[in-house]
Design a protein around this motif. Sequence first.
Motif, short mmCIF file in Angstrom:
data_model
loop_
_atom_site.label_atom_id
_atom_site.label_comp_id
_atom_site.label_asym_id
_atom_site.label_seq_id
_atom_site.Cartn_x
_atom_site.Cartn_y
_atom_site.Cartn_z
N ALA A 142 -3.64 4.97 7.54
CA ALA A 142 -2.15 5.28 8.70
C ALA A 142 -1.15 6.45 8.92
CB ALA A 142 -1.63 3.64 8.34
N THR A 143 -1.12 7.20 7.63
CA THR A 143 -0.31 8.09 7.81
C THR A 143 -1.46 9.00 8.27
OG1 THR A 143 1.02 6.92 6.08
CG2 THR A 143 1.29 9.73 5.94
N GLU A 144 -1.88 8.95 7.50
CA GLU A 144 -2.78 10.63 7.66
C GLU A 144 -3.20 10.77 8.64
OE1 GLU A 144 -6.34 12.53 4.88
OE2 GLU A 144 -7.11 10.54 5.44
N GLU A 145 -3.81 9.30 9.21
CA GLU A 145 -4.02 9.32 10.97
C GLU A 145 -3.31 9.96 11.75
OE1 GLU A 145 -5.58 5.43 12.00
OE2 GLU A 145 -6.94 5.51 10.39
N MET A 146 -1.82 9.61 12.13
CA MET A 146 -0.82 10.78 12.26
C MET A 146 -0.57 11.57 12.37
SD MET A 146 -0.37 7.01 14.59
CE MET A 146 1.57 7.62 14.88
N GLY A 147 -0.89 12.05 11.16
CA GLY A 147 -0.50 13.17 11.01
C GLY A 147 1.58 13.95 10.01
N LEU A 148 1.60 13.20 9.25
CA LEU A 148 2.77 12.82 8.82
C LEU A 148 2.17 13.41 7.02
CD1 LEU A 148 4.91 10.18 9.82
CD2 LEU A 148 5.05 12.60 10.40
N ARG A 149 3.53 14.18 6.70
CA ARG A 149 3.08 14.06 5.05
C ARG A 149 3.63 12.87 4.71
NH1 ARG A 149 1.94 19.18 3.95
NH2 ARG A 149 2.86 20.17 5.11
N GLY A 150 2.59 11.99 3.35
CA GLY A 150 3.41 11.05 2.80
C GLY A 150 3.20 11.22 0.69
N VAL A 151 4.29 10.40 0.52
CA VAL A 151 4.47 10.34 -0.90
C VAL A 151 4.24 9.17 -1.24
CG1 VAL A 151 4.62 10.83 -2.80
CG2 VAL A 151 5.56 12.74 -1.33
N ILE A 152 3.21 9.03 -1.41
CA ILE A 152 2.98 6.71 -1.34
C ILE A 152 3.01 6.18 -2.67
CG2 ILE A 152 1.32 4.60 -0.25
CD1 ILE A 152 0.87 7.03 2.01
N ALA A 153 3.32 5.49 -3.07
CA ALA A 153 3.31 5.12 -4.22
C ALA A 153 2.59 3.90 -4.50
CB ALA A 153 5.45 4.62 -4.69
N GLY A 154 2.11 3.70 -6.20
CA GLY A 154 1.69 2.34 -6.37
C GLY A 154 2.48 1.54 -6.96
N VAL A 155 2.06 0.33 -6.31
CA VAL A 155 3.61 -0.89 -6.77
C VAL A 155 2.95 -1.06 -7.55
CG1 VAL A 155 4.99 -3.14 -6.13
CG2 VAL A 155 3.98 -1.43 -3.83
N CYS A 156 4.26 -1.36 -8.80
CA CYS A 156 4.19 -2.23 -9.82
C CYS A 156 4.71 -3.29 -10.04
CB CYS A 156 4.61 -0.82 -11.01
SG CYS A 156 3.61 0.07 -11.55
N PHE A 157 4.43 -4.04 -10.44
CA PHE A 157 5.44 -5.53 -10.81
C PHE A 157 4.49 -6.02 -12.24
CE2 PHE A 157 6.77 -5.19 -6.28
CZ PHE A 157 7.53 -5.70 -5.85
N ASP A 158 5.25 -6.99 -12.93
CA ASP A 158 4.90 -7.34 -13.41
C ASP A 158 5.56 -9.07 -13.92
OD1 ASP A 158 7.05 -6.79 -15.56
OD2 ASP A 158 5.45 -5.83 -17.38
N HIS A 159 6.81 -8.96 -13.40
CA HIS A 159 7.41 -10.41 -13.80
C HIS A 159 7.36 -10.68 -15.03
CE1 HIS A 159 8.12 -10.53 -9.05
NE2 HIS A 159 6.96 -10.33 -9.12
#
Length: 418
Positions: A123-140
């Motif tokens: 979605a970010t690429e299509e909309m033209g913005l610059r995004g630094v996108i974090a891969g979520v980490c959970f392990d509980h």
Amino acid sequence: MSILIRGVGLEGRITDVYIEGNRIRRIGERLSLPADKVIDGHRKIIMPGLINGHTHAAMTLFRGFGDDMPLRPWLEQKIWPNEAKMTREDVYWGTKLACLEMIKSGTTTFLDMYHHFHGTAEATEEMGLRGVIAGVCFDHFSPEQAERSKRHNERLIREVASYGERIRYALGPHAIYTVSGDLLRWCHQFAVEHDVPIHLHLAETRGEVDDSIKRLGLSPVRYLYRLGVLSPHLIVAHGLYIDDEEIHMLADHGVKVVHNPASNMKLASGYRFKFKEMREAGVSVGLGTDGCSSSNNLDMVEAMKLASLIGKAWRSDPEALTADEMLRAATEVGASILELKTGRIQEGYLADLCLIDTHTPVFTPNFNWVSNLVYAANGSCVDTVICDGKILMENRQVPGEDEIMERAAEIAYNLVKR
């Protein structure tokens, strides 16, 4: 593509700005350069695009859902159960709505943390913005979940290469109360090895600090210090409950912090954010909105105002956190935190910028445009947005905006019914 912006206000003078490709190439009066597009800058001011240092973009779908609740019950009763139902398509449309809102209010770059990485990235690429996108980490605190998180992020850092240069990968361990020390150490080693940022919620509430001391014997920052994971790769979101010694720990290790005033106040997490002390110690402090379910918008112009006013109020100091300082935090400092050559209107910098319409009541009179922007305006003053040398909004019109709003609303209603 080349763009020539004629007769625009910049640092108290009227000038032209020439963009070629994705860079600002020339700034000067009466430039005679061929351009594919000419923009009239009359009654407008040019400024860097705003940088939102902490978001959960697709949470636009939860705007107004589960309001007026404390943080932990809000997460556990309202947010996490519904997030568990989300699909990549849900995240895609929620992020498209977020990008639309950010464009309409002058944001060109954001640091995100959310599920379904590829839905956000696409979605970010299509909309033209610059995004630094974090891969979520959970392990509980489950070794099996920790291994799944590791393998997931090992895949993501390879797969992000399929997107353009505007999309970058970061690691997103959620918080010390959802991520084990072992996984935090792994994140640190992974970030150092691949030279990527780590984005982590930390010291957001008094309860988090009390629980950390009770469970771990240390406050959150001291716990990270003991783990050996404080480093220039680490970007902390919130950081409300950090004492003076901990501030120096952050500064000594190059840790960055992002202040989220709207979310902090709405969730009643706290308001005494030590912006001035962090800055004076050498900590880079940016600004963010947090997600729309806790902020409830992505307007960085409002975030600047809130950060300044609350910082003045609790200190009883009208000279604290000036308008100029807030604008730097939301532009130049944010760019530095994300290691991007943007955040300034200067030759050679990335062409990520906004044109502000000053022909409005809130900019009249215009003794000091930065003061008017921070204290009087909101994101609706933004007329034109350019990111990476491409026009994303002109005359406040974004292509396809009606379809995005209609589809995102439909997705949101269907999601909470499941």
